[in-house]
Design an enzyme around this catalytic site. Sequence first.
Site, PDB file in Angstrom:
ATOM      1  N   HIS A  36       0.804  -1.179  -0.084  1.00 54.93           N
ATOM      2  CA  HIS A  36       0.033  -0.057  -0.009  1.00 54.93           C
ATOM      3  C   HIS A  36       1.016   1.278   0.016  1.00 54.93           C
ATOM      4  O   HIS A  36       0.432   2.141   0.615  1.00 54.93           O
ATOM      5  CB  HIS A  36      -1.040   0.029   1.108  1.00 54.93           C
ATOM      6  CG  HIS A  36      -2.113  -1.114   0.966  1.00 54.93           C
ATOM      7  ND1 HIS A  36      -3.143  -0.643   0.251  1.00 54.93           N
ATOM      8  CD2 HIS A  36      -2.206  -2.187   1.682  1.00 54.93           C
ATOM      9  CE1 HIS A  36      -4.103  -1.763   0.250  1.00 54.93           C
ATOM     10  NE2 HIS A  36      -3.506  -2.790   0.990  1.00 54.93           N
ATOM     11  N   ASP A 180       2.704  -4.086  -9.525  1.00 54.87           N
ATOM     12  CA  ASP A 180       2.623  -5.378 -10.292  1.00 54.87           C
ATOM     13  C   ASP A 180       3.030  -5.442 -11.879  1.00 54.87           C
ATOM     14  O   ASP A 180       3.833  -6.429 -12.073  1.00 54.87           O
ATOM     15  CB  ASP A 180       1.078  -5.773 -10.042  1.00 54.87           C
ATOM     16  CG  ASP A 180       0.606  -5.854  -8.833  1.00 54.87           C
ATOM     17  OD1 ASP A 180       1.311  -5.539  -7.924  1.00 54.87           O
ATOM     18  OD2 ASP A 180      -0.704  -5.863  -8.692  1.00 54.87           O
ATOM     19  N   TYR A 232      -9.990  -1.517  -0.601  1.00 54.60           N
ATOM     20  CA  TYR A 232      -9.008  -1.064  -1.203  1.00 54.60           C
ATOM     21  C   TYR A 232      -9.126   0.515  -1.525  1.00 54.60           C
ATOM     22  O   TYR A 232      -8.379   1.341  -1.274  1.00 54.60           O
ATOM     23  CB  TYR A 232      -8.604  -1.929  -2.363  1.00 54.60           C
ATOM     24  CG  TYR A 232      -7.404  -1.373  -3.360  1.00 54.60           C
ATOM     25  CD1 TYR A 232      -6.093  -2.010  -2.836  1.00 54.60           C
ATOM     26  CD2 TYR A 232      -7.554  -0.270  -4.450  1.00 54.60           C
ATOM     27  CE1 TYR A 232      -5.047  -1.729  -3.417  1.00 54.60           C
ATOM     28  CE2 TYR A 232      -6.214  -0.082  -4.829  1.00 54.60           C
ATOM     29  CZ  TYR A 232      -5.086  -0.606  -4.451  1.00 54.60           C
ATOM     30  OH  TYR A 232      -4.008  -0.337  -5.381  1.00 54.60           O
TER      31      TYR A 232
END
Length: 390
Positions: A36, A180, A232
Amino acid sequence: MTDMRDEVLEQFADFTGHEADGLWSAPGRVNLIGEHTDYNGGFVLPFAIDRRTLVALGTREDGMLRVASTFSDEVVELPLGDLAAAQAAGQLRGWAAYPLGVAWALGAVGADLAAVPGADILIDSNVPVGAGLSSSAAIESAVALALNDVWQLGFSRETLARVGQRAENDAVGAPTGIMDQSASLLGAQDAAVFLDCRSLDARVVPLGFEAAGLTILVMDTGVQHAHSTGGYGERRASCEAGAAALGVETLREISIDELDRAGRLLDDVTFRRVRHVVTENQRVIDTVALLESTGPATIGSLLDASHRSLRDDFEVSVPELDLAVETALDNGAIGARMTGGGFGGAAIALVPIEGVSRLQVAVDGAFAEHGFGVPTTFTVRPSAGATRES
Ligand code: ADP
Ligand code: MG
């Protein structure tokens, strides 16, 4: 992997009636530490894993994009010329939004979609879906690399990472960061990618797990998370609110020394969200420093501290993740933490190679004892990033 490659090429021939132009692959990733932090302009340290998504692709002359996946029975077709309108209307949906979203995003960063041929795309993968190992970035990165090659676009891997992120943000509708895709496209064998999410500078950091007799065990809780909904987005909003209240653009600007001031200015929940991000950034920097000096056997306590911060300050863990981490630490792991966005997914343990099976048995036992679903545990090796296979 070799079998998988042959199989997907055979399936492509069945699907289209001709041979593929080529085969590309991109890995999932494990985030070693730095959770995060990406959307806060901070630091992350993911590595590409030995689980990959394969993309067999052949161009077609009719301007049609046709996507299929071993993941689904559905074949989705869309003319290249309709991509922009479909994206704008929010009509790219389901799994096909990932590959079609990548094609759209290549156009959005400057590819002339009117000048390129259509394509048949067949996708296969052994990256577990929804386990926090980023099967989404694997599919985006493999498709982006494949289209970049056959459309001769010449985009850099850094640009392709942004293309994958745009697909995920603006076609799929999941507000995820750049981590990612960077791991999947920039990863290297036995190494992690130290990424500064503000400058997008990336540096490969050798991990040396195997030489130190260590490996990473992934403990997939089987609890599904969904990025497009829920917590999220809320956590992102808290971070933005915290940054605004502290007068900075992103929480990257806040140092550990400034946390006292932040504590006086912010409400309790926002403060704890901020404290996680600020301390997590420091833990990433410290992890890199240790990897480069005393080696991987010395990073365990930083992994543990990351988990506690995610559990107590950021509140994105779930009981299954906490149990996996505790069980790992009680059974020989030198460090353990949840990985990925949280609310389910997987935890990782850094563990001596000879202790893996004992730990697997212990995790299975603990989950059964607590009446949780059956976990899936497997080791991952830090592996090469996206590549053309043939
Ligand atoms: P994660 O990235 O943690 O695995 P996400 O929810 O971000 O989870 O992405 C999972 C989604 O990505 C799947 O629901 C599916 O839509 C898409 N996806 C992943 N792998 C494949 C695949 N091999 N074929 C088709 N779609 C896939
Ligand atoms: Mg994902």
